[in-house]
Design an enzyme around this catalytic site. Structure first.
Site, PDB file in Angstrom:
ATOM      1  N   ARG A 103      32.459   1.517 -24.825  1.00  7.93           N
ATOM      2  CA  ARG A 103      33.837   1.519 -24.754  1.00  7.93           C
ATOM      3  C   ARG A 103      34.220   0.465 -26.086  1.00  7.93           C
ATOM      4  O   ARG A 103      33.809  -0.649 -26.068  1.00  7.93           O
ATOM      5  CB  ARG A 103      34.056   0.395 -23.347  1.00  7.93           C
ATOM      6  CG  ARG A 103      35.512   0.867 -22.906  1.00  7.93           C
ATOM      7  CD  ARG A 103      35.674   0.228 -21.573  1.00  7.93           C
ATOM      8  NE  ARG A 103      35.371  -1.170 -21.443  1.00  7.93           N
ATOM      9  CZ  ARG A 103      36.087  -1.799 -20.639  1.00  7.93           C
ATOM     10  NH1 ARG A 103      36.943  -1.529 -19.686  1.00  7.93           N
ATOM     11  NH2 ARG A 103      35.937  -3.071 -20.643  1.00  7.93           N
ATOM     12  N   THR A 107      40.460  -0.567 -28.077  1.00  9.37           N
ATOM     13  CA  THR A 107      41.190   0.578 -27.429  1.00  9.37           C
ATOM     14  C   THR A 107      40.951   0.613 -26.045  1.00  9.37           C
ATOM     15  O   THR A 107      41.581   1.458 -25.138  1.00  9.37           O
ATOM     16  CB  THR A 107      41.177   1.861 -28.172  1.00  9.37           C
ATOM     17  OG1 THR A 107      39.844   2.389 -28.006  1.00  9.37           O
ATOM     18  CG2 THR A 107      41.661   1.822 -29.581  1.00  9.37           C
ATOM     19  N   ASP A 199      30.272  -8.653 -18.174  1.00  9.11           N
ATOM     20  CA  ASP A 199      29.628  -7.142 -19.010  1.00  9.11           C
ATOM     21  C   ASP A 199      28.068  -7.002 -18.343  1.00  9.11           C
ATOM     22  O   ASP A 199      27.120  -7.666 -18.774  1.00  9.11           O
ATOM     23  CB  ASP A 199      29.617  -7.639 -20.336  1.00  9.11           C
ATOM     24  CG  ASP A 199      29.257  -6.367 -21.234  1.00  9.11           C
ATOM     25  OD1 ASP A 199      30.202  -5.749 -21.746  1.00  9.11           O
ATOM     26  OD2 ASP A 199      28.124  -5.758 -21.092  1.00  9.11           O
ATOM     27  N   ASP A 202      25.234  -6.388 -20.966  1.00  8.19           N
ATOM     28  CA  ASP A 202      25.035  -7.736 -21.589  1.00  8.19           C
ATOM     29  C   ASP A 202      24.032  -8.604 -20.604  1.00  8.19           C
ATOM     30  O   ASP A 202      22.924  -9.164 -20.847  1.00  8.19           O
ATOM     31  CB  ASP A 202      26.062  -8.831 -21.904  1.00  8.19           C
ATOM     32  CG  ASP A 202      26.839  -8.302 -23.239  1.00  8.19           C
ATOM     33  OD1 ASP A 202      26.179  -7.498 -23.783  1.00  8.19           O
ATOM     34  OD2 ASP A 202      27.986  -8.647 -23.652  1.00  8.19           O
TER      35      ASP A 202
HETATM   36  C1  PRP Z   1      30.554  -0.503 -19.774  1.00  6.90           C
HETATM   37  C2  PRP Z   1      30.029  -0.057 -18.291  1.00  6.90           C
HETATM   38  C3  PRP Z   1      30.720   1.296 -18.417  1.00  6.90           C
HETATM   39  C4  PRP Z   1      31.974   0.877 -19.288  1.00  6.90           C
HETATM   40  C5  PRP Z   1      33.181   1.102 -18.020  1.00  6.90           C
HETATM   41  O1  PRP Z   1      29.829  -0.296 -20.956  1.00  6.90           O
HETATM   42  O2  PRP Z   1      28.558   0.102 -18.341  1.00  6.90           O
HETATM   43  O3  PRP Z   1      29.883   2.253 -19.223  1.00  6.90           O
HETATM   44  O4  PRP Z   1      31.912  -0.337 -19.686  1.00  6.90           O
HETATM   45  O5  PRP Z   1      34.513   0.957 -18.581  1.00  6.90           O
HETATM   46  P1  PRP Z   1      35.454   2.012 -18.554  1.00  6.90           P
HETATM   47  O6  PRP Z   1      35.291   2.322 -17.064  1.00  6.90           O
HETATM   48  O7  PRP Z   1      36.761   1.135 -18.847  1.00  6.90           O
HETATM   49  O8  PRP Z   1      35.136   3.010 -19.472  1.00  6.90           O
HETATM   50  P2  PRP Z   1      30.050  -0.634 -22.368  1.00  6.90           P
HETATM   51  O9  PRP Z   1      31.158   0.334 -22.764  1.00  6.90           O
HETATM   52  O10 PRP Z   1      30.301  -2.112 -22.244  1.00  6.90           O
HETATM   53  O11 PRP Z   1      28.669  -0.065 -23.118  1.00  6.90           O
HETATM   54  P3  PRP Z   1      27.284  -0.864 -22.697  1.00  6.90           P
HETATM   55  O12 PRP Z   1      26.557  -0.510 -21.336  1.00  6.90           O
HETATM   56  O13 PRP Z   1      26.723  -0.284 -24.025  1.00  6.90           O
HETATM   57  O14 PRP Z   1      27.325  -2.323 -23.092  1.00  6.90           O
HETATM   58  N1  URA Z   2      32.218  -2.944 -18.581  1.00  5.37           N
HETATM   59  C1  URA Z   2      31.475  -4.243 -18.004  1.00  5.37           C
HETATM   60  O1  URA Z   2      30.202  -4.234 -18.168  1.00  5.37           O
HETATM   61  N2  URA Z   2      32.314  -4.802 -17.107  1.00  5.37           N
HETATM   62  C2  URA Z   2      33.347  -4.884 -16.786  1.00  5.37           C
HETATM   63  O2  URA Z   2      34.079  -5.461 -16.041  1.00  5.37           O
HETATM   64  C3  URA Z   2      34.154  -3.647 -17.283  1.00  5.37           C
HETATM   65  C4  URA Z   2      33.655  -2.801 -18.166  1.00  5.37           C
END
Ligand code: PRP
Ligand code: URA
Length: 222
Positions: A103, A107, A199, A202
């Site tokens: 994400r 944006t 997150d 993380d």
């Molecule tokens: C997180 C999560 C989802 C997304 C959700 O991933 O695991 O994939 O955010 O957010 P949304 O519903 O607003 O799209 P992230 O983009 O942080 O990626 P990552 O798992 O690589 O850290």
């Molecule tokens: N992605 C995450 O990992 N946590 C949130 O709360 C939203 C998006």
């Protein structure tokens, strides 16, 4: 029309509460994600199709049932990776595909960087795995990818969802059932679920703290 299933099982409620805690460390977080995923999958797979089957026990013939549906597990990278093994343990013949999305922090739009999926003709049911359904952008994008690939039946399994994410996924893909451990209140101004768990990627992989999260930086061990 899809359904939203929020588990009310006491084990799920207990485990998701510990998962949320800011001082739950990486190893325990990983274990809890696995345990919760197995419990949610147990509920989500209650309608798997069976075929009658006879087997020979050491004593006699037994009439039973065997799974017929070909299941695919598709985690959204990264955080969805933590949800694969517990379901794979239950369904060892499942195929596993991967969708890479992150994400954009400004944006909040999903950016695709990878996709490797099983042949759609070999999949009867696809479980889309991602712990967090926040704005819903990532889940909708992943469902778009799966359907363009030819996969017809998808269930989403997540851990925590915001109302915005549920509404967006429901609106874009009304045929996709949504299975979650908890539906939270809202999103904050950075698109994080509140109260949420911070997150997920993380916390699962012990990487850096992001601004919106209160999880302490992991100490470097040598
Ligand atoms: C997180 C999560 C989802 C997304 C959700 O991933 O695991 O994939 O955010 O957010 P949304 O519903 O607003 O799209 P992230 O983009 O942080 O990626 P990552 O798992 O690589 O850290
Ligand atoms: N992605 C995450 O990992 N946590 C949130 O709360 C939203 C998006």
């Amino acid at each position: 029309m899809n359904q939203v299933y929020e588990s009310h099982h006491p084990l799920v409620q207990h485990k998701v509460t510990v998962l949320r805690q800011a001082d739950t460390g990486v190893r325990r977080f990983q274990e809890l994600v696995k345990e919760l995923t197995m419990l949610l999958a147990y509920e989500a797979l209650a309608d798997l199709a069976l075929v009658d089957a006879s087997v020979t026990t050491p004593l006699d013939e037994a009439e039973g049932h065997l799974l017929t549906e070909r299941v695919a597990l598709v985690p959204i990278l990264r955080a969805g990776l933590g949800m694969v093994d517990p379901i794979w343990d239950l369904i060892p013949h499942a195929q596993v595909g991967h969708i890479g999305l992150y994400r954009d922090e400004d944006t909040l739009q999903p950016v695709q960087y990878y996709s490797k999926l099983p042949s759609a003709s070999q999949v009867d049911l696809c479980l889309l795995l991602d712990p967090m359904l926040a704005t819903g952008g990532s889940a909708v994008a992943a469902c778009n990818i799966l359907k363009r690939w030819g996969i017809r039946r998808v269930k989403y399994i997540g851990l925590i969802a915001a109302p915005e994410g549920i509404a967006r996924l429901h609106g874009a893909h009304p045929d996709v059932d949504i299975h979650i451990a908890a539906a939270d209140c809202c999103l904050n101004d950075k698109g994080y679920i509140v109260p949420g768990l911070g997150d997920a990627g993380d916390r699962l992989f012990g990487t850096r703290m992001r601004e919106a999260s209160r999880i302490p930086e992991p100490k470097e061990e040598v």
